[in-house]
Design a protein around this motif. Structure first.
Motif, PDB file in Angstrom:
ATOM      1  N   VAL A   4     -18.716   4.813 -11.648  1.00 52.46           N
ATOM      2  CA  VAL A   4     -17.026   3.951 -11.025  1.00 52.46           C
ATOM      3  C   VAL A   4     -17.442   3.603  -9.824  1.00 52.46           C
ATOM      4  CG1 VAL A   4     -15.166   6.353 -10.421  1.00 52.46           C
ATOM      5  CG2 VAL A   4     -16.286   6.501 -12.625  1.00 52.46           C
ATOM      6  N   TYR A   5     -17.115   2.918  -9.758  1.00 54.70           N
ATOM      7  CA  TYR A   5     -16.833   2.496  -8.377  1.00 54.70           C
ATOM      8  C   TYR A   5     -15.696   2.916  -6.837  1.00 54.70           C
ATOM      9  CZ  TYR A   5     -21.070  -0.349  -9.097  1.00 54.70           C
ATOM     10  OH  TYR A   5     -22.379  -0.770  -9.535  1.00 54.70           O
ATOM     11  N   GLY A   6     -14.921   3.583  -7.577  1.00 53.59           N
ATOM     12  CA  GLY A   6     -13.712   3.757  -6.441  1.00 53.59           C
ATOM     13  C   GLY A   6     -12.711   4.318  -7.118  1.00 53.59           C
ATOM     14  N   LEU A   7     -11.638   5.657  -6.591  1.00 55.00           N
ATOM     15  CA  LEU A   7     -11.279   6.645  -7.573  1.00 55.00           C
ATOM     16  C   LEU A   7      -9.675   6.002  -7.524  1.00 55.00           C
ATOM     17  CD1 LEU A   7     -12.374  10.248  -6.222  1.00 55.00           C
ATOM     18  CD2 LEU A   7     -12.861   8.513  -8.250  1.00 55.00           C
ATOM     19  N   PRO A   8      -8.821   5.712  -8.181  1.00 47.12           N
ATOM     20  CA  PRO A   8      -7.473   4.874  -8.274  1.00 47.12           C
ATOM     21  C   PRO A   8      -6.395   6.424  -7.211  1.00 47.12           C
ATOM     22  CG  PRO A   8      -8.020   5.823  -9.938  1.00 47.12           C
ATOM     23  CD  PRO A   8      -9.228   6.909  -9.793  1.00 47.12           C
ATOM     24  N   GLY A   9      -6.108   5.187  -6.739  1.00 45.72           N
ATOM     25  CA  GLY A   9      -4.332   6.035  -6.116  1.00 45.72           C
ATOM     26  C   GLY A   9      -3.518   6.291  -6.991  1.00 45.72           C
ATOM     27  N   LYS A  10      -2.778   4.894  -6.570  1.00 48.42           N
ATOM     28  CA  LYS A  10      -1.045   5.266  -7.326  1.00 48.42           C
ATOM     29  C   LYS A  10      -1.630   4.326  -8.366  1.00 48.42           C
ATOM     30  CE  LYS A  10       0.229   0.348  -5.353  1.00 48.42           C
ATOM     31  NZ  LYS A  10       0.753  -0.666  -4.119  1.00 48.42           N
ATOM     32  N   SER A  11      -0.250   4.526  -9.254  1.00 48.56           N
ATOM     33  CA  SER A  11      -0.557   4.133 -10.589  1.00 48.56           C
ATOM     34  C   SER A  11       0.691   3.174 -10.629  1.00 48.56           C
ATOM     35  CB  SER A  11      -0.322   5.585 -11.906  1.00 48.56           C
ATOM     36  OG  SER A  11      -0.452   4.676 -13.257  1.00 48.56           O
ATOM     37  N   SER A  12       0.479   1.683 -10.630  1.00 46.47           N
ATOM     38  CA  SER A  12       1.932   0.632 -10.829  1.00 46.47           C
ATOM     39  C   SER A  12       1.415  -0.038 -12.268  1.00 46.47           C
ATOM     40  CB  SER A  12       1.175   0.341  -9.591  1.00 46.47           C
ATOM     41  OG  SER A  12       2.342  -0.783  -9.991  1.00 46.47           O
ATOM     42  N   GLN A  13       2.842   0.846 -12.827  1.00 51.87           N
ATOM     43  CA  GLN A  13       2.525  -0.135 -14.059  1.00 51.87           C
ATOM     44  C   GLN A  13       3.838  -1.045 -14.228  1.00 51.87           C
ATOM     45  OE1 GLN A  13       3.405   3.963 -16.145  1.00 51.87           O
ATOM     46  NE2 GLN A  13       5.375   2.780 -16.927  1.00 51.87           N
ATOM     47  N   GLY A  14       4.309  -1.754 -15.460  1.00 52.17           N
ATOM     48  CA  GLY A  14       5.343  -2.696 -15.820  1.00 52.17           C
ATOM     49  C   GLY A  14       6.444  -1.694 -15.939  1.00 52.17           C
ATOM     50  N   LEU A  15       7.590  -1.741 -15.772  1.00 53.72           N
ATOM     51  CA  LEU A  15       9.143  -1.647 -15.807  1.00 53.72           C
ATOM     52  C   LEU A  15       9.792  -2.253 -15.062  1.00 53.72           C
ATOM     53  CD1 LEU A  15      10.019  -0.573 -12.987  1.00 53.72           C
ATOM     54  CD2 LEU A  15       8.347   1.633 -13.595  1.00 53.72           C
ATOM     55  N   THR A  29       8.890  -5.638 -12.398  1.00 49.68           N
ATOM     56  CA  THR A  29       8.219  -5.305 -11.687  1.00 49.68           C
ATOM     57  C   THR A  29       7.277  -4.507 -11.926  1.00 49.68           C
ATOM     58  OG1 THR A  29       8.369  -4.599  -9.064  1.00 49.68           O
ATOM     59  CG2 THR A  29      10.760  -3.921 -10.778  1.00 49.68           C
ATOM     60  N   GLY A  30       6.904  -3.218 -10.521  1.00 55.17           N
ATOM     61  CA  GLY A  30       6.105  -2.769 -11.124  1.00 55.17           C
ATOM     62  C   GLY A  30       6.474  -0.958 -10.351  1.00 55.17           C
ATOM     63  N   SER A  31       5.444   0.103 -10.653  1.00 55.75           N
ATOM     64  CA  SER A  31       6.809   1.063 -10.032  1.00 55.75           C
ATOM     65  C   SER A  31       6.662   1.640  -8.672  1.00 55.75           C
ATOM     66  CB  SER A  31       6.167   2.068 -11.309  1.00 55.75           C
ATOM     67  OG  SER A  31       4.286   2.697 -10.904  1.00 55.75           O
ATOM     68  N   PHE A  32       5.448   0.776  -8.053  1.00 57.37           N
ATOM     69  CA  PHE A  32       4.920   0.250  -6.894  1.00 57.37           C
ATOM     70  C   PHE A  32       6.722   0.328  -5.939  1.00 57.37           C
ATOM     71  CE2 PHE A  32       5.103  -3.815  -7.787  1.00 57.37           C
ATOM     72  CZ  PHE A  32       5.535  -4.743  -7.049  1.00 57.37           C
ATOM     73  N   LEU A  33       7.305  -0.396  -6.961  1.00 58.36           N
ATOM     74  CA  LEU A  33       8.535  -0.812  -6.615  1.00 58.36           C
ATOM     75  C   LEU A  33      10.362   0.342  -6.350  1.00 58.36           C
ATOM     76  CD1 LEU A  33       9.874  -2.900  -4.726  1.00 58.36           C
ATOM     77  CD2 LEU A  33      10.689  -3.944  -6.713  1.00 58.36           C
ATOM     78  N   ILE A  34       9.885   1.247  -6.971  1.00 60.46           N
ATOM     79  CA  ILE A  34      10.166   2.672  -7.002  1.00 60.46           C
ATOM     80  C   ILE A  34      11.548   3.380  -5.657  1.00 60.46           C
ATOM     81  CG2 ILE A  34      10.890   4.878  -7.844  1.00 60.46           C
ATOM     82  CD1 ILE A  34       8.934   4.533 -10.242  1.00 60.46           C
TER      83      ILE A  34
END
Length: 447
Positions: free
Chosen positions: A149-160, A284-289
């Motif tokens: 493990v080289y990092g911990l995930p922050g936001k989860s961006s999935q396609g929608l 797009t991705g869920s980051f744009l919500i």
């Protein structure tokens, strides 16, 4: 660290890695390490990223963290331009110059893996083991490289898919809950409208080459990259790539998608295209919500509804690949334990408090997360919560294999051939075969 076939590709100077781009949930017991609080010494750690501190609520996050961990202060180090591509250039220069670094954020695993190979990133397995944390039980995204493990995930961006509700109703269409890419293009055609010599397109595909192979890149869990998952073979000659190309050419022929020539020549951007209502629908991705509810700079003037990512075949499950920010500890940090303490806290309790993104943390209350995101927007009534929750709850999140660290080189090849197809009428088959051959040649040169 990497498999033998992938190991020699990055014997290059560091500076050659200037890649191109773009109610609070409570953490479980032991979510944050007590490292860094064994004495009264106050330690300052640097958080290197590209975000805007106030607009993205990092000031709120840092204040709460420092309240809970009074012996750790966080320095927010960012150009605040939301440009991750420029950030990587500055990061590599900072490392080459011997700057003090602690926490490094990456926009996806590809950029992290490039630097992990150079020994820039500290593995976190020992820290997680000390806290008794099973990574797979905690996070949806997989950030391991060769088992570490080289990092911990922050936001989860999935396609929608985000859709202008007014345009949907105007075309007499029902909001889709399960659909194919062919149906997506039918919707795009139905929502396209020309009035007074100006065309409002049904959909817009951005200039990023990821939209050149969107069927493969957004929704195909296995072999979604430009190489097979083992990194040994070119992955262009397949049904998902063909469908991606067919969709793009269909949008051009039918006039249902913003013409690619306009996208590149006018340097169009997906945000103003959608929010100015020049297009009706975006993949797009869920980051744009959060932005669909408006911001201080661009208030929302219409309601956005959400649909799941389309599928290649009707019988396929609804799924979307997950990516997102990854927080890592610099291998030469003088405060590794304190840096780990912050990223573990942020990837659980902190990102929920931030109220800007869907977290990768599995134990977050999704309804609470969505409520926070909506409440934090300028025009919360413009986000359709019901359809958003439906998409998030009914989409299977899949994590793909990390792309080879020379992935940017492969994307450059694909972009060159894609441009020939879109701008010079080159046929799909020759585009696929030429790209397959060129990418395989690069892969072979790295082995």
């Amino acid at each position: 660290m990497f498999k033998a076939k992938q190991k020699l590709f990055i014997i290059v100077p560091l500076l050659s890695l200037l890649v191109s781009g773009c109610g609070a949930a409570k953490s479980d017991e032991g979510a944050a390490s007590n490292a860094g609080e064994k004495s009264n010494e106050v330690v300052t750690i640097k958080l290197s990223n590209w975000y805007a501190e106030k607009m993205d609520n990092w000031d709120v996050v840092i204040a709460e963290f420092e309240k809970q961990h009074p012996n750790i202060k966080v320095e927010f180090a960012s150009a605040e331009d939301n440009n991750s591509n420029e950030f990587y250039k500055k990061l590599d220069l900072a490392v080459a110059g011997g700057d003090d670094l602690d926490i490094i954020m990456f926009s996806n695993m590809t950029y992290l893996s490039q630097r992990a190979e150079l020994g820039m990133i500290e593995p976190l397995d020992d820290f997680l083991a000390k806290d008794g944390i099973n990574f797979a039980d905690e996070y949806t995204a997989d950030t391991k490289i060769d088992g570490k493990v080289y990092g911990l995930p922050g936001k989860s961006s999935q396609g929608l898919v985000i859709i202008n509700e007014n345009h949907l109703k105007e075309a007499g269409l029902e909001l889709p809950k399960d659909w194919t890419w062919d149906q997506y293009m039918e919707y795009a055609k139905a929502m396209t409208k020309t009035d007074g010599g100006k065309t409002r397109y049904g959909t817009y595909f951005h200039s990023w080459i990821q939209y050149g192979y969107l069927v493969q890149n957004f929704g195909q869990s296995a072999n979604s990259n430009l190489t097979t998952d083992d990194g040994l073979k070119a992955n262009i000659d397949n049904p998902y790539m063909r469908k991606s190309f067919e969709l793009r050419l269909q949008g051009e022929a039918e006039g249902s998608a913003t013409p690619y020539s306009e996208v590149v020549s006018q340097k169009l951007n997906y945000r103003p295209q959608y929010f100015n209502q020049d297009t009706s629908m975006l993949v797009t991705g869920s980051f744009l919500i959060p932005e669909t509810g408006g911001t201080d700079t661009i208030p929302a003037s219409f309601k956005t509804v959400f649909a799941p990512l389309p599928k290649l075949n009707a019988e396929d499950p609804i799924s979307a690949n997950v990516s997102g920010d990854v927080l890592s500890v610099y291998s030469k940090s003088k405060h590794k334990e304190e840096a780990y303490t912050f990223i573990r806290w942020f990837s659980t309790e902190g990102i929920v408090l931030q109220g800007k993104n869907i977290p990768s943390w599995k134990k977050a209350d999704l309804n609470d997360v969505v409520d926070r995101i909506i409440a934090g927007s300028k025009n919360p009534e413009m986000i359709d919560k019901a359809s958003l929750l439906y998409v998030l709850e009914n989409t299977k999140s899949t994590t793909t294999a990390t792309a080879v660290p020379y992935h940017a080189e492969l994307e450059k090849v694909l972009l060159e051939e894609f441009d020939k197809m879109m701008l010079s009428n080159k046929d799909i088959e020759s585009t696929i075969q030429n790209t397959q051959k060129k990418i395989q040649k690069i892969i072979d040169s790295k082995s």
